[in-house]
Design a protein around this motif. Structure first.
Motif, mmCIF file in Angstrom:
data_model
loop_
_atom_site.group_PDB
_atom_site.id
_atom_site.type_symbol
_atom_site.label_atom_id
_atom_site.label_comp_id
_atom_site.label_asym_id
_atom_site.label_seq_id
_atom_site.Cartn_x
_atom_site.Cartn_y
_atom_site.Cartn_z
ATOM 1 N N ASP A 163 -115.341 -91.798 14.372
ATOM 2 C CA ASP A 163 -114.701 -92.957 14.995
ATOM 3 C C ASP A 163 -115.535 -93.442 16.171
ATOM 4 N N ALA A 164 -115.794 -94.770 16.232
ATOM 5 C CA ALA A 164 -116.580 -95.342 17.330
ATOM 6 C C ALA A 164 -115.752 -96.275 18.202
ATOM 7 N N GLY A 165 -114.447 -96.356 17.981
ATOM 8 C CA GLY A 165 -113.600 -97.168 18.834
ATOM 9 C C GLY A 165 -113.057 -98.400 18.149
ATOM 10 N N LEU A 166 -112.324 -99.208 18.917
ATOM 11 C CA LEU A 166 -111.716 -100.439 18.416
ATOM 12 C C LEU A 166 -112.523 -101.640 18.892
ATOM 13 N N LEU A 167 -112.848 -102.520 17.946
ATOM 14 C CA LEU A 167 -113.576 -103.739 18.269
ATOM 15 C C LEU A 167 -112.590 -104.894 18.392
ATOM 16 N N ARG A 168 -112.700 -105.621 19.482
ATOM 17 C CA ARG A 168 -111.788 -106.749 19.706
ATOM 18 C C ARG A 168 -112.473 -108.050 19.290
ATOM 19 N N ILE A 169 -111.821 -108.785 18.384
ATOM 20 C CA ILE A 169 -112.314 -110.090 17.914
ATOM 21 C C ILE A 169 -111.340 -111.160 18.394
ATOM 22 N N THR A 170 -111.852 -112.159 19.098
ATOM 23 C CA THR A 170 -111.002 -113.231 19.630
ATOM 24 C C THR A 170 -111.310 -114.595 19.018
ATOM 25 N N SER A 171 -112.545 -114.797 18.584
ATOM 26 C CA SER A 171 -112.966 -116.127 18.135
ATOM 27 C C SER A 171 -112.828 -116.331 16.636
ATOM 28 N N GLY A 172 -112.563 -115.248 15.884
ATOM 29 C CA GLY A 172 -112.556 -115.353 14.427
ATOM 30 C C GLY A 172 -113.936 -115.267 13.819
ATOM 31 N N GLN A 173 -114.931 -114.860 14.615
ATOM 32 C CA GLN A 173 -116.298 -114.697 14.120
ATOM 33 C C GLN A 173 -116.845 -113.348 14.580
ATOM 34 N N LEU A 174 -117.122 -112.469 13.612
ATOM 35 C CA LEU A 174 -117.794 -111.212 13.905
ATOM 36 C C LEU A 174 -119.296 -111.456 13.930
ATOM 37 N N ALA A 175 -119.975 -110.919 14.928
ATOM 38 C CA ALA A 175 -121.431 -111.016 15.012
ATOM 39 C C ALA A 175 -122.027 -109.617 14.846
ATOM 40 N N VAL A 176 -123.087 -109.536 14.038
ATOM 41 C CA VAL A 176 -123.843 -108.297 13.863
ATOM 42 C C VAL A 176 -125.250 -108.576 14.348
ATOM 43 N N SER A 177 -125.710 -107.797 15.337
ATOM 44 C CA SER A 177 -126.974 -108.141 15.976
ATOM 45 C C SER A 177 -127.560 -106.940 16.698
ATOM 46 N N ASP A 178 -128.832 -107.029 16.990
ATOM 47 C CA ASP A 178 -129.445 -106.157 17.988
ATOM 48 C C ASP A 178 -128.875 -106.591 19.341
ATOM 49 N N PRO A 179 -128.255 -105.694 20.122
ATOM 50 C CA PRO A 179 -127.653 -106.116 21.391
ATOM 51 C C PRO A 179 -128.673 -106.603 22.412
ATOM 52 N N GLY A 180 -129.929 -106.254 22.211
ATOM 53 C CA GLY A 180 -130.966 -106.762 23.110
ATOM 54 C C GLY A 180 -131.440 -108.140 22.744
ATOM 55 N N TRP A 181 -130.940 -108.669 21.603
ATOM 56 C CA TRP A 181 -131.368 -110.014 21.174
ATOM 57 C C TRP A 181 -130.241 -110.619 20.354
ATOM 58 N N ILE A 182 -129.270 -111.249 21.019
ATOM 59 C CA ILE A 182 -128.073 -111.745 20.334
ATOM 60 C C ILE A 182 -128.036 -113.272 20.258
ATOM 61 N N LYS A 183 -129.193 -113.907 20.408
ATOM 62 C CA LYS A 183 -129.214 -115.370 20.378
ATOM 63 C C LYS A 183 -129.035 -115.920 18.971
ATOM 64 N N ASP A 184 -129.352 -115.130 17.946
ATOM 65 C CA ASP A 184 -129.244 -115.605 16.572
ATOM 66 C C ASP A 184 -128.638 -114.506 15.705
ATOM 67 N N PRO A 185 -127.369 -114.147 15.938
ATOM 68 C CA PRO A 185 -126.767 -113.027 15.198
ATOM 69 C C PRO A 185 -126.405 -113.421 13.773
ATOM 70 N N ARG A 186 -126.150 -112.420 12.952
ATOM 71 C CA ARG A 186 -125.602 -112.637 11.610
ATOM 72 C C ARG A 186 -124.088 -112.592 11.750
ATOM 73 N N THR A 187 -123.388 -113.646 11.349
ATOM 74 C CA THR A 187 -121.953 -113.762 11.623
ATOM 75 C C THR A 187 -121.142 -113.778 10.331
ATOM 76 N N VAL A 188 -119.889 -113.340 10.449
ATOM 77 C CA VAL A 188 -118.945 -113.315 9.333
ATOM 78 C C VAL A 188 -117.601 -113.797 9.864
ATOM 79 N N ALA A 189 -116.948 -114.705 9.142
ATOM 80 C CA ALA A 189 -115.622 -115.182 9.527
ATOM 81 C C ALA A 189 -114.596 -114.096 9.222
ATOM 82 N N VAL A 190 -113.838 -113.688 10.253
ATOM 83 C CA VAL A 190 -112.854 -112.606 10.123
ATOM 84 C C VAL A 190 -111.613 -112.984 10.923
#
Length: 396
Positions: free
Chosen positions: A227-254
């Protein structure tokens, strides 16, 4: 070498590869689709199983031609750029001379001649001479002397037609620069490449999170689900990215809400690594998997086993809401340093932003596929980033 036919094969960009075949071959159909959308690929022209020219198609309608001599040594590279006439200009032409095969293999040239041509026909020829090599010079070969000539010339002498896809006879005249002699008519023959199963497919993703023993190319291993914890989503868009470079993440509508994040740890005799990470949105097993794509990405442009994925440049990936930002100056202390001793780290919510859960990328820097698991009715049940430490279906 005299030739009246050329074998044609396709593959990824050649880069520093010095072999005699494509390191990553692709079918003619995939190469044609890439050409149509302006995406890079490479064409190898061979005769009697010997490479004569490797042609790379670059974005912005640029081409690069590598030429090989009778020994199959790569001896020349020509950069072709679009010209105002609608043709291609040989804007830069580099030729090398090597003293022997060992020097060629190590890239230690004796002479390097570079010819550059401007759009109006101004020519500069620069000849660099490496000079005698001692032990130190062999490691850092550089010119000990350079001679330069400049003169005007008819620009037409440096132009060639822009090829349509498959019209590779356009490049046949360049082969004469390495002593090859084309016949009056050169026949092109495509080398067959099996289409295979196409782009990478999601196989055995659920097994990545099933605890127990498994086999890997490095021997037996054990999978743990953590278990790595609970992720909070507020915008309806999940982003998957390198945290050191989040200007162009891969996103999924959730859907918005708080959702559990789970890591798949692969433990071997050599240690443990994060094999995959998952965020669950529904407690329903996925019925199908699809690759997370950006709007401009087309699976038809991918070759055998290829994928579009999340890029990792810090050895770390993360799940986050698409609105989450980070303060780069704090990443070392708050995220990267803690990950030296643990597998995941949460950057908590701020007053205005949701949290972020980061985790080590199992293979470190690279690109990794992101899979969307959908239910029967098409809803997103989970999103998984697979670090490809092992294949759950038993493959390598």
């Amino acid at each position: 070498m005299f030739f009246d036919s050329l074998d044609v094969s396709y593959g990824e960009m050649w880069g520093p590869h010095r072999g005699m075949t494509h390191p990553d071959p692709m079918s003619r159909a995939v190469a044609a689709r890439r050409h149509a959308v302006g995406m890079d690929y490479a064409v190898l022209l061979s005769a009697r199983e010997r490479p004569l020219a490797l042609v790379e198609y670059w974005p912005r309608r640029m081409w690069r031609v590598y030429l090989f001599d009778d020994r199959s040594w790569r001896m020349q590279v020509i950069d072709l750029e679009p010209h105002s006439t609608g043709m291609l200009l040989a804007a830069r032409n580099i030729r090398w001379k090597f003293s022997d095969e060992q020097e060629h293999s190590s890239g230690n040239w004796d002479v390097q001649q570079t010819t550059t041509v401007s759009a109006d026909g101004q020519v500069e020829v620069s000849s660099a001479f490496a000079g005698p090599r001692g032990a130190l010079h062999a490691l850092a070969a550089g010119p000990s002397g350079v001679r330069v000539r400049r003169f005007p010339a008819p620009v037409e002498d440096f132009l060639c037609p822009v090829p349509e896809f498959g019209d590779w006879q356009v490049f046949a005249p360049f082969l004469a620069q390495q002593g090859h002699e084309p016949a009056r008519t050169v026949v092109l023959s495509d080398v067959s490449v099996d289409e295979g199963s196409g782009p990478l497919r999601a196989t055995g993703i659920e097994q990545l999170f099933t605890p127990g023993a498994c086999g890997t190319p490095d021997g037996p291993a054990v999978v743990d689900s953590v278990d790595a914890g609970l992720l909070r989503i507020t915008s309806g868009q999940l982003a998957v990215s390198d945290p050191g470079w989040i200007k162009d993440p891969r996103t999924v509508a959730v859907p918005p809400g708080e959702f559990p994040v789970t890591l798949s740890l692969l433990r071997t005799a050599h240690g443990a690594g994060v094999a995959a990470a998952r965020v669950m949105f529904l407690d329903i097993p996925p019925r199908e998997w699809e690759m997370a794509l950006r709007p401009d990405e087309d699976l038809g442009l991918l070759g055998e086993g290829q994928f579009y994925g999340v890029g990792v440049d810090t050895g770390t990936a993360a799940f986050m809401d698409a609105t989450r930002t980070v303060i780069e100056d704090q990443l070392d202390e708050d995220l990267f340093m803690p990950l030296d001793s643990q597998f995941s780290v949460e950057l908590p919510s701020t007053e205005l932003e949701p949290n972020l859960i980061a985790f080590r990328a199992g293979r470190g820097d690279g690109s990794y596929p992101v899979w969307i698991g959908r239910t029967d009715d098409g809803r997103v049940g989970c999103v998984v980033v697979d670090f490809r430490l092992h294949c759950a279906d038993g493959g390598e």
